[in-house]
Scaffold this motif. Structure first.
Motif, PDB file in Angstrom:
ATOM      1  N   UNK A 166       0.785  -1.228   0.000  1.00  0.00           N
ATOM      2  CA  UNK A 166       0.000   0.000   0.000  1.00  0.00           C
ATOM      3  C   UNK A 166       0.828   1.296   0.000  1.00  0.00           C
ATOM      4  N   UNK A 167       1.974   1.356   0.665  1.00  0.00           N
ATOM      5  CA  UNK A 167       2.751   2.603   0.573  1.00  0.00           C
ATOM      6  C   UNK A 167       3.128   2.971  -0.867  1.00  0.00           C
ATOM      7  N   UNK A 168       3.298   1.979  -1.731  1.00  0.00           N
ATOM      8  CA  UNK A 168       3.669   2.249  -3.127  1.00  0.00           C
ATOM      9  C   UNK A 168       2.431   2.444  -4.004  1.00  0.00           C
ATOM     10  N   UNK A 169       1.368   1.702  -3.724  1.00  0.00           N
ATOM     11  CA  UNK A 169       0.144   1.859  -4.508  1.00  0.00           C
ATOM     12  C   UNK A 169      -0.542   3.182  -4.212  1.00  0.00           C
ATOM     13  N   UNK A 170      -0.587   3.575  -2.951  1.00  0.00           N
ATOM     14  CA  UNK A 170      -1.319   4.777  -2.552  1.00  0.00           C
ATOM     15  C   UNK A 170      -0.578   6.074  -2.839  1.00  0.00           C
ATOM     16  N   UNK A 171       0.735   6.000  -2.989  1.00  0.00           N
ATOM     17  CA  UNK A 171       1.519   7.219  -3.248  1.00  0.00           C
ATOM     18  C   UNK A 171       2.016   7.300  -4.682  1.00  0.00           C
TER      19      UNK A 171
END
Length: 267
Positions: A166-171
């Motif tokens: 999620x840190x890479x998908x959401x940002x």
């Protein structure tokens, strides 16, 4: 076969055959191999031809030029979202495995340089990914006003786990190949310039295995991915009768008894 690009505006995908390996090249290097509607169509056609050719046992997808792909050509695709650019019927292979015909044969990918958005989703829908140590990745759709729709919302999360993905998908932030390796997005990291030969080596190893066994294995793994472990385990014995009665199974036993390499024919 060489990796030389034809660089034709009509040939955004190159297609060559080396023995039982199908070599599929992303061939829009002047645009960092960004996928426009023509390239998407041609990649589907190449993968469908591979799927339908009984003489071919493994496909290798690679990229001409310095980069694997910058992702989607959003300018060219802007007015084609609702005009079938990403729709595939039951006779066509969807490179991203969302719709179309479910592929039955393995795909190895060699990645170098930039691998953004649709490129990540392409490798997530493949089986073995060899990445150059100069690769950089980004699932940056949220930075372009859209969201990933080539499988990352499911496969990225499945590979890396929710908290890691999620840190890479959401940002949409960029990450290096060592991070991609830790996130389980690639199979191996190799020195820049050696990724293609390493991928070819693995493709050749796959081609030495029994084709029917490989296809059964892939089908069972896809079943688990799509329908869950319980459904796949309940279905696993259905693959066995045709395999055990195949000529390749007999050859496998004889090769073991005679202490030689098996020569599988795919029947």
């Amino acid at each position: 076969m060489t990796k030389e690009s034809t660089n034709s505006t009509d040939n955004r995908i190159t297609y060559n055959i080396q023995h039982t390996i199908c070599l599929i090249g992303l061939n829009r290097a002047d645009k960092r191999n960004a996928f426009d509607s023509h390239m998407i169509k041609q990649l589907s056609e190449a993968l469908t031809d591979y799927e339908n050719d009984s003489n071919l046992r493994c496909a290798l997808i690679f990229a001409h030029g310095e980069h694997f792909t910058a992702g989607l050509d959003l300018i060219e695709l802007q007015d084609k979202w609702d005009k079938g650019a990403f729709e595939f019927d039951d006779s066509q292979i969807d490179p991203w495995g969302i719709g179309g015909k479910l592929r039955s044969k393995p795909i190895v990918v060699a990645v170098q340089g930039t691998c953004f958005t649709a490129g990540i989703e392409l490798i997530l829908n493949s089986d073995v990914v060899i990445a150059s140590d100069n690769c950089n990745f980004a699932q940056m759709e949220v930075q372009r006003g859209i969201m990933p729709f080539g499988g990352a919302t499911v496969r990225f999360v499945a590979a890396a786990g929710w908290q890691k993905a999620m840190p890479y998908l959401l940002t949409g932030k960029v990450f290096d190949v060592q991070t991609a390796d830790r996130l389980n997005l690639v199979s191996e990291v190799v020195a820049n310039g050696t990724e293609y030969e390493r991928a070819i080596t693995i493709a050749k190893e796959i081609c030495k295995a029994a084709p029917l066994g490989v296809q059964g294995l892939l089908s069972s793994a896809q079943d688990a991915s799509r329908n869950g472990a319980s459904a796949a385990l309940a279905n696993i014995h259905s693959y066995l009768p045709p395999l055990f009665h195949s000529e390749d199974a007999k050859e496998g036993v004889m090769a073991m008894v005679e202490r030689r390499a098996a020569e599988f024919k795919g029947h």
